[in-house]
Design a protein around this motif. Structure first.
Motif, short mmCIF file in Angstrom:
data_model
loop_
_atom_site.label_atom_id
_atom_site.label_comp_id
_atom_site.label_asym_id
_atom_site.label_seq_id
_atom_site.Cartn_x
_atom_site.Cartn_y
_atom_site.Cartn_z
N LEU A 13 0.88 -1.31 0.02
CA LEU A 13 0.09 -0.08 -0.10
C LEU A 13 0.81 1.26 0.03
CD1 LEU A 13 -2.69 1.53 0.23
CD2 LEU A 13 -2.70 1.23 2.86
N ALA A 14 2.00 1.35 0.85
CA ALA A 14 2.86 2.48 1.03
C ALA A 14 3.44 2.54 -0.54
CB ALA A 14 3.86 2.21 1.92
N GLU A 73 2.30 1.58 -3.49
CA GLU A 73 1.32 2.23 -4.49
C GLU A 73 1.07 3.57 -4.15
OE1 GLU A 73 -2.16 -0.43 -4.73
OE2 GLU A 73 -1.25 -0.65 -6.61
N MET A 74 1.10 4.14 -2.92
CA MET A 74 1.04 5.60 -2.53
C MET A 74 2.17 6.52 -3.10
SD MET A 74 -2.01 6.14 -1.17
CE MET A 74 -1.72 7.62 -0.54
N LEU A 102 1.43 6.92 -6.71
CA LEU A 102 0.55 7.99 -7.06
C LEU A 102 1.03 9.31 -6.65
CD1 LEU A 102 -2.57 8.59 -7.46
CD2 LEU A 102 -2.88 7.94 -4.92
N CYS A 103 1.42 9.46 -5.55
CA CYS A 103 1.60 10.79 -4.82
C CYS A 103 2.84 11.35 -5.61
CB CYS A 103 2.32 10.68 -3.55
SG CYS A 103 1.16 10.34 -2.51
N LEU A 126 4.65 12.41 -0.48
CA LEU A 126 3.96 11.26 0.45
C LEU A 126 4.72 11.23 1.82
CD1 LEU A 126 2.61 8.57 0.69
CD2 LEU A 126 4.76 7.42 -0.08
N VAL A 133 2.90 13.09 4.07
CA VAL A 133 1.66 12.83 4.39
C VAL A 133 1.63 11.54 5.45
CG1 VAL A 133 -0.19 11.00 3.35
CG2 VAL A 133 0.61 13.14 1.89
#
Length: 420
Positions: free
Chosen positions: A220-221, A223-224, A227-228, A235, A238
């Motif tokens: 998940l991290a 993929e983030m 995306l970011c 990120l 974030v």
């Protein structure tokens, strides 16, 4: 000299347990089939993977620890713990052959009323359906009646200074209640708390859950991170803000890929039983897919950064810093550095590396030149890629020296490098 404990497998799993047992005053013998490794330990040379320091090895030896390649030594011990490695094979299934070899070495020397414990990462059912028959056939004894058998998932975190064997609760699941209590009696001597599972399958599945939890959240991290970067969001800021939430959130950070000994486990791959439940853990499959593509993404980012600065990957000098799977350890197991390096080579980059814990490193069968001084090498390189932020590195100084720095771990000071 008789020993109370035999540890089968003197790698990153077995050595820390042997160290903790010897430190607790338990007479311990370690068994391994690698004669050079055994000779090195007895001569006071710690393993290169960093699982044991020279000082720690000296303390073990002074406490009476012995390493041997002679399986006959196993017959003198009341407790035997199998800590054999179970890496992922080419078919993405756990390779249980080392566990089998350890069981076959132990079985002929197994004594009545002894206790056998398995700590290796395995599938649910392995202790009962794979290990038990090997031990019973080779010994002529019956598990649960003549000797105790239990599973205890390893929870070691190499290099963690806050948590070790003593203060990490130990989960155990025995074939019978008596087996569980025999396991608890042993582990109670080396750890502060023992947690009893209903049986070996439950204890084995604890390991499946804990390991997959890590991989799914790392995915998940990751993929983030992609995306970011695409939408222009920081990120790392974030994550800094999100981790202030006191409930319902645990921070995970992205990286160039997931490595180490805690491999993702999908119980659908039960090759040794020639059957499967028929419903794979889709979250685990997706997490592995995401994490496995991170090295390619890192190489893509490298090529893009070079292009933005008017350079092609072909012919560019690229320096990789930190090629182990974890900071401040010398263990390269599962490190994404190898794939990143090979892909950069395929693009025609002129590769070099530095790692204070890895004096020699080869990729695709070819030795990669090692930089003697990382900061001078960063100044000469067209691109420096930080893969592992060892404490050895002065990241502020590195960011000043490097012509172009890609930080895949978000460890450098904000604004001093391009981050993943």
């Amino acid at each position: 000299m008789p020993a109370d404990l035999a540890v089968l497998g003197l790698g990153p799993l077995g050595l820390p347990l042997a160290r903790a047992a010897a430190g607790a005053g338990i007479a311990t013998v370690g068994y391994d089939t690698d004669g050079r490794h055994v000779d090195g330990l007895m001569a006071g040379r710690p393993p290169a993977d960093g699982s044991l320091t020279a000082a720690g090895l000296r303390r073990m030896l002074s406490a009476g620890f012995r390493a041997t390649t002679d399986p006959a030594e196993l017959g003198r011990c009341r407790t035997a713990v199998i800590c054999a490695p179970t890496p992922l094979g080419e078919d993405a299934a756990l390779d249980l052959r080392a566990v089998g070899r350890a069981a076959r070495a132990l079985a002929p020397h197994l004594r009545p009323r002894s206790t056998v414990l398995l700590e290796s990462t395995v599938y649910p059912g392995t202790t009962e359906e794979y290990l038990r028959p090997l031990l019973e056939e080779g010994s002529g004894l019956r598990a649960g009646r003549d000797f105790h058998l239990a599973y205890a998932p390893t929870r070691l975190d190499p290099g963690n200074r806050a948590f070790g064997c003593a203060n990490t609760p130990k989960v155990i699941g025995g074939l019978t209640p008596a087996c569980t209590e025999a396991a608890a009696a042993f582990y109670g001597r080396v750890t502060d708390r023992v947690v009893r599972a209903r049986g070996p399958r439950e204890a084995e599945t604890v390991k499946v859950l804990e390991t997959n939890y890590r991989h799914v959240n790392i995915a998940l991290a990751n993929e983030m991170a992609v995306l970011c970067h695409d939408i222009g969001v920081d990120l790392w800021d974030v994550i800094r803000c999100a981790e202030t939430k006191p409930f319902g959130f645990q921070p995970f950070r992205p990286g160039p890929g997931a490595g180490g000994h805690g491999v993702p486990i999908d119980p659908n791959y039960l090759a040794y039983r020639r059957r499967s439940p028929g419903y794979p853990l889709r979250m685990v499959e997706l997490a592995k897919e995401v994490n496995d593509r991170m090295p390619r993404y890192v190489v893509q980012r490298c090529a893009t950064l070079l292009n933005e600065h008017g350079k092609s990957a072909r012919g560019s000098r690229v320096l990789l810093l930190g090629v182990t799977y974890k900071p401040d350890l010398g263990d390269p197991t599962g490190s994404p550095a190898g794939e990143i390096a090979s892909r950069l080579m395929e693009l025609g980059a002129l590769l070099s590396y530095h790692d204070p814990h890895v004096p020699q490193w080869s990729v695709l069968g070819r030795p990669v030149p090692r930089a003697g001084f990382p900061y001078e090498a960063a100044a000469d390189a067209d691109l420096t890629v930080l893969l592992q932020p060892h404490r050895f590195y002065d990241l502020q100084g590195l960011s000043v020296k490097a012509q172009l720095l890609l930080d895949t771990r978000g460890a450098s000071p904000a604004g001093t490098a391009h981050r993943l």
